[in-house]
Design an enzyme around this catalytic site. Structure first.
Site, PDB file in Angstrom:
ATOM      1  N   LEU A  75       0.880  -1.172  -0.112  1.00 30.88           N
ATOM      2  CA  LEU A  75       0.022   0.033   0.161  1.00 30.88           C
ATOM      3  C   LEU A  75       1.072   1.202   0.019  1.00 30.88           C
ATOM      4  CD1 LEU A  75      -2.651  -0.913   2.720  1.00 30.88           C
ATOM      5  CD2 LEU A  75      -3.049  -0.845   0.168  1.00 30.88           C
ATOM      6  N   GLU A 111       5.156   2.933   1.248  1.00 31.83           N
ATOM      7  CA  GLU A 111       6.367   2.685   1.644  1.00 31.83           C
ATOM      8  C   GLU A 111       6.821   4.057   2.452  1.00 31.83           C
ATOM      9  OE1 GLU A 111       9.746   0.265  -0.040  1.00 31.83           O
ATOM     10  OE2 GLU A 111       8.193   0.983  -1.972  1.00 31.83           O
ATOM     11  N   GLY A 112       7.436   3.909   3.496  1.00 31.14           N
ATOM     12  CA  GLY A 112       7.865   5.099   4.273  1.00 31.14           C
ATOM     13  C   GLY A 112       9.495   4.613   4.966  1.00 31.14           C
ATOM     14  N   SER A 113       9.830   5.535   5.790  1.00 27.53           N
ATOM     15  CA  SER A 113      11.214   5.178   6.227  1.00 27.53           C
ATOM     16  C   SER A 113      11.607   4.264   7.071  1.00 27.53           C
ATOM     17  CB  SER A 113      11.721   6.698   6.921  1.00 27.53           C
ATOM     18  OG  SER A 113      10.746   7.094   7.879  1.00 27.53           O
ATOM     19  N   TYR A 114      10.291   3.725   7.586  1.00 24.10           N
ATOM     20  CA  TYR A 114      10.562   2.523   8.578  1.00 24.10           C
ATOM     21  C   TYR A 114      10.448   1.227   7.922  1.00 24.10           C
ATOM     22  CZ  TYR A 114       9.587   5.556  12.665  1.00 24.10           C
ATOM     23  OH  TYR A 114       9.826   6.567  13.595  1.00 24.10           O
ATOM     24  N   GLY A 115       9.721   1.281   6.655  1.00 25.07           N
ATOM     25  CA  GLY A 115       9.575   0.150   6.181  1.00 25.07           C
ATOM     26  C   GLY A 115       8.196   0.045   5.238  1.00 25.07           C
ATOM     27  N   LYS A 116       7.523  -0.783   5.113  1.00 25.19           N
ATOM     28  CA  LYS A 116       6.219  -0.769   4.123  1.00 25.19           C
ATOM     29  C   LYS A 116       5.077  -0.960   4.719  1.00 25.19           C
ATOM     30  CE  LYS A 116       8.917  -3.472   1.501  1.00 25.19           C
ATOM     31  NZ  LYS A 116       9.497  -4.201   0.335  1.00 25.19           N
ATOM     32  N   VAL A 117       3.825  -0.588   4.075  1.00 21.98           N
ATOM     33  CA  VAL A 117       2.672  -1.158   4.682  1.00 21.98           C
ATOM     34  C   VAL A 117       2.028  -1.978   3.510  1.00 21.98           C
ATOM     35  CG1 VAL A 117       0.369  -0.373   5.377  1.00 21.98           C
ATOM     36  CG2 VAL A 117       2.296   1.008   5.872  1.00 21.98           C
ATOM     37  N   ASP A 172       3.106  16.288  16.153  1.00 15.59           N
ATOM     38  CA  ASP A 172       3.544  16.147  14.761  1.00 15.59           C
ATOM     39  C   ASP A 172       1.986  16.340  13.934  1.00 15.59           C
ATOM     40  OD1 ASP A 172       5.000  16.330  12.650  1.00 15.59           O
ATOM     41  OD2 ASP A 172       5.462  14.113  12.717  1.00 15.59           O
TER      42      ASP A 172
END
Lengths: 335, 423
Positions: free
Chosen positions: B53, B55-61, B159
């Site tokens: 769905l 991707e981010g800095s931590y990993g993916k969804v 944030d």
């Protein structure tokens, strides 16, 4: 009143007037009336449209104005018992719809009810009659969404009726009353905090009776709500007051040993606040110290099967540590 | 249509991540080499994996389907390797999970929850980069509810920005990403905070000026104000070529509000973007503000949730279906048969042809594999899938009529559903 034309050709004002007359008639004959149900159905149509037809703004405005002018809402609620099942549902629908009505920043029906607060208290008393309790409950909660109306109920003497309603023997009515009760105490945070602070003694004297209730559901729900109220930061000063009193601690300690595991669990979440408090009052500290070893022993075996609930385990260990580290202040009292 | 279906956020443990790695690798190669459209089913515990769905800095969804409840969920897959590269990465994630565990509100994301689209993604999807007023108003009111709840629980989000507000297909807003949030001590007298790691453009003057202590709740109010400014005008009240310039501008506190906002909205924005935190609006003040209380007629068309970037699917429908088909040996030709088919028994049988997954595994992506073998018995009990989770799925379903079939519980539920639909 006869209808020479189809109902769609009647103006909202005509329907309202006809309904008003028919409701008045209900009062006299004390029996259901078909005309009332018919009128209600037509009003509902004007308000929400039919099928793909959108409601007509003009007609809705006219209808609302006519409702205020004739005080029809009041007579409908007063005679709700006599209206048939579907008709009662239509009244709730009509009422909720009209309460939500907004013109710009104004909510005219809220203003109308503010000027006719008896409506709120009629709805509240509706809990006393089984045939209309749930209908009244829905309409009341619709009102409670608006702060001025909630304030009127909360700061009234009648608010204390809820302590009786939530214990009613009919489960669905008691549950509905509890939902309204909870809304009143939690929805408008600043107002609720202000109310609890200023009526602390009276409210909590009554509230304690709920915690002692023989009715399991009442007891559990009210204990859970108590935990939520105390842990809401808006109620900080109420919380501080509550956990300064030794009798409240005693009550929670007893509930930790209740027969029901769920009650025990909810009590734990109130009990933990007493222990975590960095500024314990002397009487509270005394009780904790007196039971220091017993409490540590008890907590280390408390609901051990909840081991997968990390937060619960963390909190339990934190409490055990806090209790272990409790020290008598410099000037000791009785042993 | 996917409306109303749930798609949940969950966290997987490290060992499951490792499996995930090997899995992704294997699937990619089969897809590229043998059959681009084929999707290989993968079960982790009771979850059937779907498409990526985001991707981010931590990993993916990734999307997934709960095979027991048939709920649509999303899994946030965090890679330890990547987390280590982010300052406080692991600690922030642990803290976030801990915070989320105790929270429950319709406008705050839950550990198990659903959302389809970020607000930022939605804004980016239209040329105006803003919402019509009535739509912005609807979201803003939900943001207020969520924020009031967080504050009532002693949590400062720190944030708030469109990128951290998620939306569901039915228009509900959920505040997400509590990675830099701070939980106040339950007995702290006030909301004094000392640190903030939020996004620079949304930070208030007291942080831009580097004050040692500041009111946490008022930080969230400011950020919510910048958010409201942004989603109604497409602009930011403060800009700067670099973070120093930006903070300098915020620190000065000079900004303008475009005239198109009108007096009411401008007044609200000024109250939320008030330089002095003590004078800045509280949530209570905002609620009582006429722009918030006002009914805003839907004058323009609302910005829709954009089609998903991966699949270009405007309905954001479930991506697990092809995997389900793979799991139960359903191929393209079955479709024809389905529509020609007479009764629902054939349909459901076809849909759950057993044994095919194993065959497929041997004969990688054999597209013209005959689907017609009608109503086969389970001829092949071998489970080629290397995952122990599959074994688990089998064990769980052993009470069912066909114990050797993978994910039977899903299959049987689907069967029930499909029979209902056809009747």
């Amino acid at each position: 009143m006869p209808f020479p034309f189809g109902k769609s050709q009647k103006s909202p004002a005509e329907i309202v007037r006809s309904l008003k007359e028919n409701v008045a008639y209900l009062e006299k004959v004390d029996a259901g009336d078909k005309e009332v149900s018919k009128n209600l159905a037509s009003l509902k149509e004007i308000l929400s449209g039919t099928g793909d037809k959108e409601p007509h703004t003009e007609a809705v405005a006219q209808l609302a104005q006519e409702l205020y002018n004739t005080d029809l809402l009041i007579s409908l609620i007063a005679n709700l018992q006599r209206i048939d099942f579907e008709g009662k549902k239509d009244v709730v629908h009509l009422f909720s719809n009209i309460v939500r009505r907004q013109i710009g920043t104004r909510t005219p029906t809220v203003e109308y009810i503010c000027a006719h607060t008896q409506i709120l208290f009629m709805l509240l008393k509706g809990y006393e009659s089984a045939e209309m309790a749930l209908n009244c409950g829905m309409m009341l909660r619709e009102c409670l969404r608006h702060e001025p109306l909630a304030r009127t109920v909360l700061f009234s003497e009648d608010f204390y009726c809820f302590f009786r309603f939530v214990e009613l023997s009919t489960f669905d009515i008691a549950s509905d009353a509890f939902a309204s009760f909870k809304d009143l105490l939690t929805r408008h945070k600043i107002m609720c905090a202000d109310f609890l602070e200023n009526n602390y003694d009276k409210v909590f004297t009554e509230y304690e009776k709920l915690l002692h209730s023989d009715n399991y559901v009442t007891k559990r729900q009210s204990l859970k709500l108590l935990g939520e109220l105390l842990l809401d930061r808006h109620n900080f000063s109420v919380m501080t007051k509550y956990i300064s009193r030794a009798e409240n601690l005693k009550l929670m300690m007893n509930m930790l040993r209740d027969n029901s595991r769920n009650i025990q669990f909810e009590a734990f979440h109130v009990f933990k606040v007493f222990v975590a408090n960095p500024n314990k009052t002397q009487p509270v500290l005394d009780i904790l110290l007196k039971n220091q070893t017993k409490l540590m022993e008890f907590l280390s075996h408390f609901q051990t099967d909840r081991s997968e609930d990390e937060q619960f385990c963390d909190e339990k260990n934190y409490l055990i540590k806090q209790i272990r580290d409790l020290k008598r202040p410099v000037a000791p009292e009785e042993a | 249509m996917s409306t109303g279906e749930l798609h949940h956020l969950d966290y997987l443990k490290e060992n499951e991540l490792m499996e995930m790695d090997t899995f992704i690798h294997r699937i990619d190669s089969t897809e590229v080499i043998y059959q681009p459209r084929r999707k290989r089913a993968k079960l982790i515990g009771k979850y059937l994996m779907g498409d990526l769905l985001g991707e981010g800095s931590y990993g993916k969804v990734k999307e997934m389907l709960d095979s027991e409840t048939l709920c649509r969920r999303a899994v946030k897959i965090l890679k330890k390797k990547k987390l280590r590269r982010i300052p406080n990465g692991e600690a922030n994630v642990k803290k976030e999970i801990q915070l989320l565990r105790r929270l429950q509100h319709k406008n705050v994301i839950q550990l198990v929850d659903y959302c389809v689209c970020g607000m930022q993604e939605m804004l980016d999807s239209v040329p105006e980069k803003r919402f019509p007023v009535f739509q912005a108003h609807g979201y803003f009111c939900q943001l207020l509810d969520g924020l009031e709840y967080l504050h009532s629980q002693g949590i400062v989000h720190k944030d708030i920005k469109p990128g951290n507000l998620l939306l569901t297909t039915d228009g509900a807003l959920k505040i997400s990403d509590l990675g830099v949030a701070e939980a106040l001590h339950p007995f702290a007298e006030d909301d004094t905070c000392r640190t903030s790691q939020g996004s620079p453009a949304f930070q208030p003057p007291e942080i831009a000026n580097g004050l040692d202590t500041f009111s946490g709740f008022k930080v969230d109010i400011w950020s919510a104000g910048v958010t409201l400014y942004n989603i109604t005008t497409s602009l930011y009240p403060f800009e700067g070529d670099n973070i120093y310039k930006l903070f300098e501008n915020i620190g000065k506190g000079d900004y303008t509000i475009p005239e198109e906002c009108g007096p009411l909205l401008s007044d609200l924005l000024r109250g939320m973007l008030e330089y002095d935190p003590a004078k800045r609006f509280s949530i209570q003040n905002i609620r009582q503000h006429n722009w918030v209380r006002k009914k805003h007629p839907p004058s323009e068309l609302p910005v829709p949730i954009p089609a998903s970037a991966e699949s270009r699917d405007p309905w954001r429908s479930m991506t697990v279906v092809p995997y389900l088909e793979d799991l139960h040996g359903y191929t393209e030709e079955d479709d024809d048969e389905l529509y020609d088919g007479e009764d629902d028994i054939i349909y459901t049988q076809d849909f759950t042809v057993p044994g095919q997954v194993a065959e497929e595994d041997r004969d990688q992506g054999n597209a013209d594999h005959s689907p017609a073998l009608p109503k086969p018995v389970c001829v092949n009990g071998t489970d080629v899938g290397s995952l122990n989770t599959k074994a688990k799925a089998e064990r769980r379903s052993s009470s069912s009529s066909n114990p050797s079939r993978k994910g039977v519980s899903t299959a049987s539920k689907i069967r029930k559903l499909s029979t209902c639909k056809q009747q």
